[in-house]
Motif scaffolding. Structure first.
Motif, short mmCIF file in Angstrom:
data_model
loop_
_atom_site.label_atom_id
_atom_site.label_comp_id
_atom_site.label_asym_id
_atom_site.label_seq_id
_atom_site.Cartn_x
_atom_site.Cartn_y
_atom_site.Cartn_z
N LEU A 22 0.86 -1.34 0.33
CA LEU A 22 -0.62 -0.11 -0.06
C LEU A 22 1.08 1.08 0.07
N ALA A 23 1.89 1.12 0.49
CA ALA A 23 2.89 2.40 0.54
C ALA A 23 3.54 2.62 -0.66
N LEU A 24 3.50 1.25 -1.42
CA LEU A 24 4.32 1.72 -2.29
C LEU A 24 3.56 2.36 -4.00
N ILE A 25 2.84 2.13 -3.57
CA ILE A 25 1.36 2.71 -5.11
C ILE A 25 1.25 3.45 -3.80
N GLY A 26 0.77 4.43 -2.99
CA GLY A 26 1.04 5.89 -2.21
C GLY A 26 1.99 6.73 -2.82
N ILE A 27 3.24 6.41 -3.10
CA ILE A 27 4.38 6.84 -3.04
C ILE A 27 4.20 7.11 -4.82
N GLY A 28 4.24 5.70 -5.35
CA GLY A 28 3.99 5.94 -6.70
C GLY A 28 3.21 6.89 -7.39
N ILE A 29 2.02 6.08 -6.69
CA ILE A 29 0.82 7.62 -7.56
C ILE A 29 1.11 9.33 -7.07
N ALA A 30 2.06 9.86 -6.20
CA ALA A 30 2.58 11.20 -5.62
C ALA A 30 3.71 10.92 -6.90
N LEU A 31 4.37 9.70 -7.25
CA LEU A 31 5.30 10.04 -8.26
C LEU A 31 5.29 10.69 -9.60
N ILE A 32 3.65 9.58 -9.75
CA ILE A 32 3.25 9.79 -10.97
C ILE A 32 2.32 11.16 -11.30
N VAL A 33 1.66 11.58 -9.45
CA VAL A 33 1.41 13.15 -10.39
C VAL A 33 2.17 14.14 -11.02
N GLN A 34 3.19 14.32 -10.24
CA GLN A 34 4.14 15.49 -10.49
C GLN A 34 4.47 15.26 -11.58
N ASN A 35 4.24 14.33 -12.61
CA ASN A 35 4.08 14.08 -14.38
C ASN A 35 5.79 14.89 -14.58
N GLN A 36 6.92 14.46 -13.79
CA GLN A 36 8.16 15.11 -14.60
C GLN A 36 8.48 13.58 -15.52
N THR A 37 9.79 13.90 -16.30
CA THR A 37 10.05 13.53 -17.36
C THR A 37 10.51 12.20 -16.53
N GLY A 38 11.55 12.19 -15.09
CA GLY A 38 12.33 10.98 -14.75
C GLY A 38 11.15 10.25 -13.98
N THR A 39 9.78 10.93 -13.41
CA THR A 39 9.56 10.94 -11.77
C THR A 39 7.93 9.41 -12.46
N THR A 40 7.76 9.50 -14.01
CA THR A 40 7.06 8.96 -14.45
C THR A 40 7.17 7.27 -14.39
N VAL A 41 8.10 7.82 -14.96
CA VAL A 41 8.29 5.76 -15.03
C VAL A 41 8.50 4.60 -14.03
N ARG A 42 9.39 5.53 -12.78
CA ARG A 42 9.39 5.39 -11.84
C ARG A 42 7.85 5.12 -10.90
N GLY A 43 7.38 6.22 -11.33
CA GLY A 43 5.94 5.91 -10.13
C GLY A 43 5.18 4.71 -10.41
N GLN A 44 5.59 4.58 -12.00
CA GLN A 44 4.32 3.15 -12.49
C GLN A 44 5.60 2.07 -12.74
N SER A 45 6.81 2.22 -11.94
CA SER A 45 6.76 0.95 -11.79
C SER A 45 6.84 0.78 -10.24
N ILE A 46 7.02 1.70 -9.19
CA ILE A 46 6.53 1.76 -8.05
C ILE A 46 5.08 1.68 -8.28
N VAL A 47 3.56 1.57 -9.15
CA VAL A 47 2.72 1.05 -8.54
C VAL A 47 2.56 -0.14 -8.77
N ILE A 48 3.06 -0.81 -10.02
CA ILE A 48 3.08 -1.83 -10.46
C ILE A 48 3.78 -3.33 -9.47
N ALA A 49 4.93 -2.39 -9.32
CA ALA A 49 5.01 -3.71 -7.73
C ALA A 49 4.35 -3.56 -6.46
N GLY A 50 3.91 -2.48 -5.82
CA GLY A 50 3.30 -2.63 -4.91
C GLY A 50 1.69 -3.23 -5.17
N GLY A 51 0.53 -2.87 -6.47
CA GLY A 51 -0.09 -3.69 -6.99
C GLY A 51 0.43 -5.36 -6.79
#
Length: 134
Positions: free
Chosen positions: A73-102
């Protein structure tokens, strides 16, 4: 001399978990840098499993599935926060974190279902207290 033998016989060795924590984070970052999402997700899953192993081995928790689920659950929350920033490096990292959390949550749910069905199928091995006399 007897003190040395007492301490060496009670030493059981170091825990392997810290190595896997570091390895999981490093593999995850290598996956992000190279653009290999499966490698990044696998590194994060290794990290979550290692942290759960450390907490279980040290006696801080008694239910590893609860710890792994809360980390998911923490990974999903962190990943969503990174995706919402919508920057170049954070979007891919955020998506990976959300997938791992799921996947972590999915694994916890599958494990809980497996344990539940296994405990229901196990027959009770108690003998009846009634004695038959013929």
């Amino acid at each position: 001399m007897s003190e040395e033998s007492d301490t060496s016989s009670s030493y059981t060795g170091g825990s392997p978990w810290p190595l896997f924590v570091a390895l999981g984070l490093a593999i995850s970052e290598v996956g992000v840098v190279l653009g290999l999402r499966p490698v990044s997700v696998a590194g994060l899953l290794l990290f979550v499993g290692s942290v759960t192993g450390i907490l279980t081995e040290s006696g801080y928790i008694s239910r590893p599935t609860l710890a792994a689920g809360s980390q998911g659950l923490a990974l999903i929350g962190i990943g969503i926060a990174l995706i919402v920033q919508n920057q170049t490096g954070t979007t891919v990292r955020g998506q990976s974190i959300v997938i791992a959390g799921g996947l972590c949550l999915l694994g916890v749910l599958l494990w809980a279902g497996f344990v539940r069905t296994r405990t229901q199928e196990t027959p009770s091995i108690t003998e009846s207290s009634e004695a038959t006399s013929d």
